[in-house]
Scaffold this motif. Sequence first.
Motif, short mmCIF file in Angstrom:
data_model
loop_
_atom_site.label_atom_id
_atom_site.label_comp_id
_atom_site.label_asym_id
_atom_site.label_seq_id
_atom_site.Cartn_x
_atom_site.Cartn_y
_atom_site.Cartn_z
N GLY A 62 0.75 -1.02 0.01
CA GLY A 62 0.13 -0.03 0.03
C GLY A 62 0.90 1.34 0.10
N ARG A 63 0.44 2.27 0.70
CA ARG A 63 1.01 3.73 0.77
C ARG A 63 1.50 3.95 1.89
N VAL A 64 2.41 4.96 2.51
CA VAL A 64 2.78 5.43 3.59
C VAL A 64 1.78 6.52 3.77
N ILE A 65 1.37 6.34 4.96
CA ILE A 65 0.25 7.37 5.34
C ILE A 65 0.94 8.25 6.84
N VAL A 66 1.07 9.36 6.40
CA VAL A 66 2.19 10.25 7.61
C VAL A 66 0.95 11.24 8.23
N SER A 67 1.00 11.28 9.29
CA SER A 67 0.10 11.96 10.18
C SER A 67 0.69 12.87 11.40
N GLY A 68 0.33 13.96 11.85
CA GLY A 68 0.91 14.87 12.88
C GLY A 68 0.02 16.11 13.07
N ILE A 69 0.26 16.61 14.00
CA ILE A 69 -0.44 18.12 14.20
C ILE A 69 0.52 19.13 14.64
N GLY A 70 0.01 20.42 14.17
CA GLY A 70 0.85 21.44 14.43
C GLY A 70 2.07 21.47 13.63
N LYS A 71 3.27 21.96 14.21
CA LYS A 71 4.59 22.13 13.42
C LYS A 71 4.90 20.43 12.95
N SER A 72 4.58 19.31 13.64
CA SER A 72 4.97 18.14 13.32
C SER A 72 4.00 17.60 12.01
N GLY A 73 2.73 18.29 12.00
CA GLY A 73 2.10 17.92 10.82
C GLY A 73 2.49 18.76 9.67
N HIS A 74 2.96 19.95 9.59
CA HIS A 74 3.73 20.59 8.55
C HIS A 74 4.84 19.67 8.09
N ILE A 75 5.73 19.38 9.08
CA ILE A 75 6.82 18.53 8.55
C ILE A 75 6.42 17.37 7.90
N GLY A 76 5.32 16.75 8.53
CA GLY A 76 4.70 15.46 8.01
C GLY A 76 4.25 15.74 6.70
#
Length: 337
Positions: A62-76
């Motif tokens: 399948g695929r790589v699902i990247v997740s986060g929130i805030g600055k971690s979300g932007h980097i993700g």
Amino acid sequence: MTNPVQNPHLHDDTDLPMEYLVSAERALETEMAGLSALRAALKDGLAVPFQKTCDLIQNIFGRVIVSGIGKSGHIGTKIAASLASTGTPAFFVHATEASHGDLGMITKDDVVLALSWSGETQELASLVAYTRRFKVPLIALTSRADSTLAKASDIVLKLPSVAEACPHGLAPTTSALVQLAIGDALTVAILEGRGFTVQDYKVFHPGGRLGASLKSAKDIMHGGDAMPLVPATTLMSEGILVMSQKSFGVLGVVDELNQLVGVITDGDLRRHVTTNLLEKTAGEIMTKSPKTVAPSALSASVLELLNSLKITTVFVVEDGRPQGIIHMHDLLRAGAA
């Protein structure tokens, strides 16, 4: 005549406070220390989970699902984009949106990469629970191995503890850079592991100047009858006519095996204009062993060659035989220059 209104926020260079530069240098030094710590970790405790992560991502269906929130979300978001653009299907799912329906985007064939510096981001709870329920591999990117996220994950990419460039230690600065750097390291390691080539990269980047620079010489060259070619025995009285008709400002000279043995430029004509030019053969006038490019050469490389040699035209040659010709204007039209 009145003087233009002066902006009170603009100062002469001599008025700029040196504290700005001191702060900037301190921030950069702090972030450089963070990157050095990350590099050291890759040679130590981070090495094994990093390798496991690369193996896992390369072998999923399948695929790589990247997740986060805030600055971690932007980097993700950036990590997902980098993976996708280099041959690894990936996209970003916002941690908050995941619990409002976006969990449906994740399948059992995927792998989830969750970013949280503290490992205690509450918004990731539903995503973590979903991966555990449906046995979706979960990779944690965090600085705390004892965090809730780390304990729930299959692989933990534990990042080194680093000092933030923010003087209050609050704004994610060094920590965000370290997350970004490990994401880039993963992207590069995986693309090299896949044997991802320039031609593969071209498939995902067809637009803009980058896409143009990834076009090959065979994509933009003029071939067949458009090429200004004459045998070496051709008299220059005829050669000049061919040169003028083809409008490239150059004439290619071939031998009996159709091998490109030389070129004639406007400069060559000027150098021989007083020596019975029209009665000489192309072989006598030509410059031998001209610079050429292969059909597979990237347009960016062709542009660099033309600029470095201060020429405007080059022949595309394979196995010694001319396949086409490229003018600087072709690179301009393609958007590579």
